[in-house]
Design a protein around this motif. Sequence first.
Motif, short mmCIF file in Angstrom:
data_model
loop_
_atom_site.label_atom_id
_atom_site.label_comp_id
_atom_site.label_asym_id
_atom_site.label_seq_id
_atom_site.Cartn_x
_atom_site.Cartn_y
_atom_site.Cartn_z
N ILE A 132 16.01 51.47 16.95
CA ILE A 132 16.32 52.52 15.97
C ILE A 132 17.47 53.39 16.48
N ILE A 133 17.42 53.77 17.77
CA ILE A 133 18.49 54.58 18.36
C ILE A 133 19.82 53.83 18.30
N THR A 134 19.82 52.55 18.68
CA THR A 134 21.07 51.79 18.67
C THR A 134 21.62 51.66 17.25
N GLY A 135 20.72 51.52 16.28
CA GLY A 135 21.17 51.43 14.90
C GLY A 135 21.79 52.72 14.39
N TYR A 136 21.13 53.85 14.70
CA TYR A 136 21.69 55.13 14.28
C TYR A 136 23.02 55.41 14.97
N TYR A 137 23.11 55.03 16.25
CA TYR A 137 24.38 55.25 16.96
C TYR A 137 25.50 54.47 16.28
N ARG A 138 25.20 53.24 15.86
CA ARG A 138 26.23 52.45 15.19
C ARG A 138 26.68 53.13 13.90
N LYS A 139 25.73 53.68 13.15
CA LYS A 139 26.10 54.37 11.92
C LYS A 139 26.96 55.60 12.20
N LEU A 140 26.56 56.37 13.23
CA LEU A 140 27.26 57.62 13.53
C LEU A 140 28.64 57.39 14.14
N SER A 141 28.78 56.29 14.89
CA SER A 141 30.06 56.02 15.55
C SER A 141 30.98 55.17 14.71
N GLY A 142 30.51 54.74 13.55
CA GLY A 142 31.33 53.88 12.71
C GLY A 142 31.45 52.47 13.23
N GLY A 143 30.54 52.08 14.12
CA GLY A 143 30.56 50.72 14.66
C GLY A 143 31.63 50.48 15.69
N VAL A 144 32.22 51.55 16.21
CA VAL A 144 33.30 51.40 17.19
C VAL A 144 32.77 50.83 18.50
N ASP A 145 31.58 51.26 18.92
CA ASP A 145 30.97 50.73 20.14
C ASP A 145 29.46 50.68 19.97
#
Length: 399
Positions: free
Chosen positions: A207-220
Amino acid sequence: MISKIFIDGLRSLNGFEQEFGPGITVVHGPNGCGKTSILESIHLLAQGFSFRARDLKEMIAWNGDELIVRATFEDAGRVTTRAVRVGRRSCEVRENGESLKSVTALFGNLPAVIMQPSDIELLRGAPEVRRRWLDEILCFRSQANAAVLKRYRRVLQQRNQWLRQYKREGAATGGDALFAVLTEQLVDLGAKLWAARIELSKEISPIITGYYRKLSGGVDEITCAYKSSILKELDALDGAEFLDDSELDKVAADSSVAYIASDSGECEDGSVDENALREAYRRKLAGLEYAEMIQGITLSGPHKDDLGVCIGESEMRSSGSQGQCRCAAVAMRFAAVDVATRYLSKPILLLDDIFAELDVNRRDAVASLIREKACQVIIATPQLEELPFTAEASIELRI
């Protein structure tokens, strides 16, 4: 949700009374007017502790003798009233008119999640910061987890007292027999706590990795894994399997997905073996006994563990940029929102001036997630124009 609050003698707030509705409420005004104190009061009454003060007496106005906070909460048709009075020498806590033993007794059924600029310490700070965060949401999952955590800390304290006395005097009250009993109790409780934390990390890591992807725009991408102090196979930062956006949305809404722990506390694939944890911990402590008696402290256990958050092959604690760490911290807080929603109820989401620390794209991403959660949200900000959305209600404070 919270419907009404009264605050008196808390920092700069005196005789403050306010009603709240569902949706988003923004509290705005100049620095020092008490915006964060309102969030702190709500958090205290909901969670049973302050996110700013270790000692509640620190919250009393500098020229006052006591503080009083009371509020009304409504959840699924149930109305709960809570009140806390903190004096210089005493503390009184009531729920629905009945006295409670301590303010910590309020924790458990009216969750609140705070997001604030200092959350960057979830990534930059010591392992203790991440353990505290992990244990807080661990208690969202089950009251039994809260009981195990409390008992583990008490036995750990007693064992450390024995070791300190032995170091100082060459002998300790109760002798070797008491030490053996305390060690066995610590082993049993430690294994239970490890099992619960590992199950939680399995649930929240994707869940954390998924939210990070959303927040970072998938950059990393980031990975998360629980780091145990006893089992080598748990030390590696194996990372989490990524969820794409559609899967993440499903996880947030569905409590029956495969990696969530069952009501019995066992993982569906049976991968967490509490007996193996117990035996490994027993062997570890046996090997450390001489060193512990020399140093006067328990050297291994859940109190020494960490949640590893990595970007690439490096831990974010040392290699993540400010923006990456802030993004990961917000992702961790949204994961806490999901856990609270799944096991208790929708939490009150408290935002303390977080948008000033984010760039435009991340502000918009956070705003979108806040709307999706449909929680009651209370935001403190000095500048209304910094908000990337329009609130349902506004409260202006003055000095």
